[in-house]
Design a protein around this motif. Structure first.
Motif, PDB file in Angstrom:
ATOM      1  N   LYS A 211      22.930   9.116   1.879  1.00 47.26           N
ATOM      2  CA  LYS A 211      21.757   9.737   2.420  1.00 47.26           C
ATOM      3  C   LYS A 211      21.398   9.496   3.705  1.00 47.26           C
ATOM      4  CE  LYS A 211      17.513  12.159   0.975  1.00 47.26           C
ATOM      5  NZ  LYS A 211      16.416  12.019  -0.176  1.00 47.26           N
ATOM      6  N   HIS A 212      21.295   8.351   4.115  1.00 49.22           N
ATOM      7  CA  HIS A 212      20.721   7.889   5.316  1.00 49.22           C
ATOM      8  C   HIS A 212      21.895   8.090   6.359  1.00 49.22           C
ATOM      9  CE1 HIS A 212      18.070   6.010   7.937  1.00 49.22           C
ATOM     10  NE2 HIS A 212      18.809   5.020   8.209  1.00 49.22           N
ATOM     11  N   ALA A 213      23.088   7.902   5.598  1.00 51.19           N
ATOM     12  CA  ALA A 213      24.248   7.933   6.816  1.00 51.19           C
ATOM     13  C   ALA A 213      24.220   9.553   7.305  1.00 51.19           C
ATOM     14  CB  ALA A 213      25.599   7.640   6.189  1.00 51.19           C
ATOM     15  N   LEU A 214      24.212  10.322   6.513  1.00 45.26           N
ATOM     16  CA  LEU A 214      24.041  11.630   6.641  1.00 45.26           C
ATOM     17  C   LEU A 214      23.055  12.063   7.895  1.00 45.26           C
ATOM     18  CD1 LEU A 214      24.568  13.603   3.257  1.00 45.26           C
ATOM     19  CD2 LEU A 214      26.081  13.763   5.235  1.00 45.26           C
ATOM     20  N   HIS A 215      21.715  11.557   7.511  1.00 41.74           N
ATOM     21  CA  HIS A 215      20.554  11.926   8.535  1.00 41.74           C
ATOM     22  C   HIS A 215      21.026  11.207   9.808  1.00 41.74           C
ATOM     23  CE1 HIS A 215      17.826  13.970   5.997  1.00 41.74           C
ATOM     24  NE2 HIS A 215      18.078  13.107   4.881  1.00 41.74           N
ATOM     25  N   LEU A 216      21.826  10.086   9.794  1.00 41.05           N
ATOM     26  CA  LEU A 216      22.145   9.456  11.254  1.00 41.05           C
ATOM     27  C   LEU A 216      23.303  10.096  11.786  1.00 41.05           C
ATOM     28  CD1 LEU A 216      21.248   5.782  10.535  1.00 41.05           C
ATOM     29  CD2 LEU A 216      20.048   7.159  11.635  1.00 41.05           C
ATOM     30  N   LEU A 217      24.252  10.209  11.121  1.00 37.91           N
ATOM     31  CA  LEU A 217      25.628  10.758  11.645  1.00 37.91           C
ATOM     32  C   LEU A 217      25.726  11.988  11.438  1.00 37.91           C
ATOM     33  CD1 LEU A 217      27.834   7.454  10.178  1.00 37.91           C
ATOM     34  CD2 LEU A 217      26.796   7.790  12.481  1.00 37.91           C
ATOM     35  N   ARG A 218      25.310  12.754  10.519  1.00 38.58           N
ATOM     36  CA  ARG A 218      25.637  14.204  10.295  1.00 38.58           C
ATOM     37  C   ARG A 218      24.313  15.040  10.043  1.00 38.58           C
ATOM     38  NH1 ARG A 218      29.587  12.113  11.500  1.00 38.58           N
ATOM     39  NH2 ARG A 218      31.983  12.651  10.527  1.00 38.58           N
ATOM     40  N   PRO A 219      23.391  14.671  11.052  1.00 37.53           N
ATOM     41  CA  PRO A 219      21.952  15.437  10.776  1.00 37.53           C
ATOM     42  C   PRO A 219      22.124  16.909  10.940  1.00 37.53           C
ATOM     43  CG  PRO A 219      22.015  14.630  12.951  1.00 37.53           C
ATOM     44  CD  PRO A 219      23.645  14.076  12.334  1.00 37.53           C
ATOM     45  N   ASP A 220      22.804  17.567  11.272  1.00 34.43           N
ATOM     46  CA  ASP A 220      23.073  18.952  11.563  1.00 34.43           C
ATOM     47  C   ASP A 220      23.680  19.647  10.134  1.00 34.43           C
ATOM     48  OD1 ASP A 220      22.596  19.157  14.097  1.00 34.43           O
ATOM     49  OD2 ASP A 220      24.631  18.884  14.929  1.00 34.43           O
ATOM     50  N   LEU A 221      24.043  18.832   8.970  1.00 35.30           N
ATOM     51  CA  LEU A 221      24.485  19.196   7.996  1.00 35.30           C
ATOM     52  C   LEU A 221      23.809  18.653   6.698  1.00 35.30           C
ATOM     53  CD1 LEU A 221      28.274  18.826   8.652  1.00 35.30           C
ATOM     54  CD2 LEU A 221      27.082  20.749   8.903  1.00 35.30           C
ATOM     55  N   SER A 222      22.725  17.683   6.979  1.00 32.91           N
ATOM     56  CA  SER A 222      22.199  16.866   5.945  1.00 32.91           C
ATOM     57  C   SER A 222      21.638  17.810   4.856  1.00 32.91           C
ATOM     58  CB  SER A 222      21.349  15.954   6.377  1.00 32.91           C
ATOM     59  OG  SER A 222      20.443  16.365   7.122  1.00 32.91           O
ATOM     60  N   ASP A 223      20.956  19.236   5.453  1.00 31.47           N
ATOM     61  CA  ASP A 223      20.191  20.075   4.642  1.00 31.47           C
ATOM     62  C   ASP A 223      21.041  20.901   3.584  1.00 31.47           C
ATOM     63  OD1 ASP A 223      21.134  21.322   6.840  1.00 31.47           O
ATOM     64  OD2 ASP A 223      20.103  23.185   6.030  1.00 31.47           O
ATOM     65  N   PHE A 224      22.283  20.415   3.402  1.00 28.97           N
ATOM     66  CA  PHE A 224      23.188  20.822   2.501  1.00 28.97           C
ATOM     67  C   PHE A 224      23.354  20.180   1.296  1.00 28.97           C
ATOM     68  CE2 PHE A 224      24.993  23.445   6.053  1.00 28.97           C
ATOM     69  CZ  PHE A 224      25.113  24.801   5.590  1.00 28.97           C
TER      70      PHE A 224
ATOM     71  N   LEU B  46      19.554   0.573   6.268  1.00 24.86           N
ATOM     72  CA  LEU B  46      18.635   1.669   5.549  1.00 24.86           C
ATOM     73  C   LEU B  46      17.217   1.522   6.613  1.00 24.86           C
ATOM     74  CD1 LEU B  46      18.742   1.199   1.931  1.00 24.86           C
ATOM     75  CD2 LEU B  46      19.680   2.917   3.493  1.00 24.86           C
ATOM     76  N   SER B  47      17.115   0.238   7.562  1.00 21.19           N
ATOM     77  CA  SER B  47      15.860   0.273   8.243  1.00 21.19           C
ATOM     78  C   SER B  47      16.248   0.959   9.531  1.00 21.19           C
ATOM     79  CB  SER B  47      15.660  -1.286   8.625  1.00 21.19           C
ATOM     80  OG  SER B  47      16.729  -1.820   9.350  1.00 21.19           O
ATOM     81  N   GLN B  48      17.463   1.365   9.899  1.00 32.81           N
ATOM     82  CA  GLN B  48      17.801   1.981  11.175  1.00 32.81           C
ATOM     83  C   GLN B  48      16.977   3.643  11.273  1.00 32.81           C
ATOM     84  OE1 GLN B  48      21.874   2.017  11.938  1.00 32.81           O
ATOM     85  NE2 GLN B  48      22.157   0.101  11.518  1.00 32.81           N
ATOM     86  N   LYS B  49      16.192   3.687  12.387  1.00 32.79           N
ATOM     87  CA  LYS B  49      15.634   5.048  12.454  1.00 32.79           C
ATOM     88  C   LYS B  49      16.324   5.912  13.361  1.00 32.79           C
ATOM     89  CE  LYS B  49      12.005   3.309  10.212  1.00 32.79           C
ATOM     90  NZ  LYS B  49      11.644   3.781   8.879  1.00 32.79           N
TER      91      LYS B  49
END
Length: 423
Positions: free
Chosen positions: A235-248, A381-384
């Motif tokens: 989940k965190h990887a999606l927000h960092l690396l694929r933010p344009d798709l994370s809401d799927f 997981l601490s990466q913003k």
């Protein structure tokens, strides 16, 4: 006259609707793509209040002045919208099938094949796409023939013929096909795709909740893993690396009382989903260790549903020679299929080591785990935001695999809809 709603690329009209009759383009946009965007309205050329605005004359002899108002709407770069369309199943393969289906439904007066139109869109110069309020809106055929492809004279007559046949549109090219094919055109990929919906809201034709609804459940994906740590990392990887798709993506509750920890339980859960013929799109992800591979293999032999994908974490070349500790001391060994849990796909460049813990008779190999895996997990997981120098390649491999399966599911869904005539 009623209320109009438009999907545009710059000022090029790709789709339009009126009052309650329009396509829902909401899934093309991220929640944070909601913004104040320009809306354009035609004013009479003799309107005294608009005399300061440039006069626009069309080839038909009609002249008007363009009034600009800022209203709420969606706007995102074409490259982002194209990526979301891919995940929704609008692959190039599907777009080709849709084009061929549409062109087969009308008289055979088409001068361009799908491959020819693809080349034209990739070669077109969209640096002149109408973006300013002093320029008129255009349909795609007009823009291609008059502006974007005027450096290729032999194409102009063919496109104008298509435009005449089909009321200004390039026959067989839907809005989504245009966007997908233009994703490879460097002059177009950063142009704004906008959905101008405010007028139908103000006209009372649709409620705000309908327009701003999240991606429909039937197009989303539920990810189920062996334990909560896998979900947290992905989940965190999606927000960092694929933010344009994370809401799927949706995830099984990763907090207290995580219901599917342990591979045996996950295997039984898969069997349960199949038995009730779950309608959601399901991604089941096993670890790439001895226990995970065993249950991945037996789950893969089940009669799984079309909307379900059974996966394990991918093999990696840098796992082939990995430092390990066991009863015989330190050795270099291949941990693919034996000890590669999600933490191994993080940046573990600081002398990582796997400790062998137990022998798995079913697969005739040892099961192991990464030493200090919690430390690597907490660091990630601490990466913003993305961290310079951090090795994300392992996580990229995992996300690429997940997205390929997601695209496959929705592409098959789109193909089924096309065959049934409901595209």
């Amino acid at each position: 006259m009623g209320s109009m709603i438009h999907l545009t690329l710059g000022r090029i009209q790709l789709d339009w609707g009126k009052n309650a009759g329009f396509c829902d383009h909401g899934p093309l946009f991220r929640p944070n793509d909601l913004a104040e965007i320009p809306y354009y309205y035609a004013a009479d050329a003799d309107d005294k209040e608009c005399q300061h605005l440039p006069l626009i004359s069309r080839s038909s002899g009609f002249s008007y002045r363009l009034v600009t108002e800022m209203k709420e709407g969606f706007s995102a770069p074409l490259r982002v919208v194209a990526e979301r369309l891919e995940l929704l199943g609008y692959t190039e393969k599907y777009c080709r099938r849709e084009f061929e289906e549409l062109t087969s439904m009308v008289p055979s007066n088409h001068d361009c094949s799908f491959d020819e139109l693809k080349v034209l869109l990739l070669d077109a110069d969209f640096t002149q796409a109408a973006l300013g309020p002093h320029l008129p809106s255009e349909n795609l055929a007009e823009f291609l023939a008059v502006t974007a492809l005027r450096h290729i004279p032999e194409t102009v007559q063919r496109l104008q013929h298509e435009s005449d046949l089909h009321d200004g549109e390039v026959s067989g090219l839907g809005a989504y096909t245009v966007i997908r094919l233009l994703a490879g055109n460097p002059t177009a990929r950063d142009l704004p795709v906008t959905w101008q919906f405010s007028d139908v809201l103000e006209g009372g034709w649709v409620s705000r909740d309908v327009i701003l609804t999240p991606v429909a459940q039937g197009r989303r994906f539920l990810l189920v893993t062996e334990g909560s740590s896998d979900v947290q990392v992905i989940k965190h990887a999606l927000h960092l690396l694929r933010p344009d798709l994370s809401d799927f993506f949706d995830f099984v509750d990763m907090h207290d009382n995580y219901p599917f920890s342990g591979t045996g339980n996950l295997y039984n859960f898969v069997r349960g989903l199949i038995s009730i013929r779950i309608q959601n799109n399901i991604l089941v992800l096993f670890d790439n260790d001895a226990e995970g591979v065993f249950n991945f293999e037996r789950s893969s032999r089940l009669n799984t549903l079309p909307n379900m994908r059974i996966m394990k974490l991918p093999d990696r070349q840098n796992f082939v020679r990995f430092r390990t500790l066991g009863p015989t001391g330190e050795q270099i060994a291949n941990i693919n299929g034996k000890a590669a849990a999600i933490e191994c796909y993080l940046d573990v460049s600081r002398a990582p080591v796997v400790r062998w813990t137990s022998y798995d008779q079913r697969r005739d190999c040892y099961q192991g785990h990464l030493v200090e895996k919690e430390t690597f997990s907490k660091e990630f997981l601490s990466q913003k935001a993305l961290v310079d120098g951090y090795d994300y390649s392992g996580l990229e491999n995992v996300l690429d695999m997940l997205l390929r399966e997601c695209i496959s599911i929705n592409e098959e869904n789109r193909a089924t809809a096309l065959e049934s005539g409901s595209f």
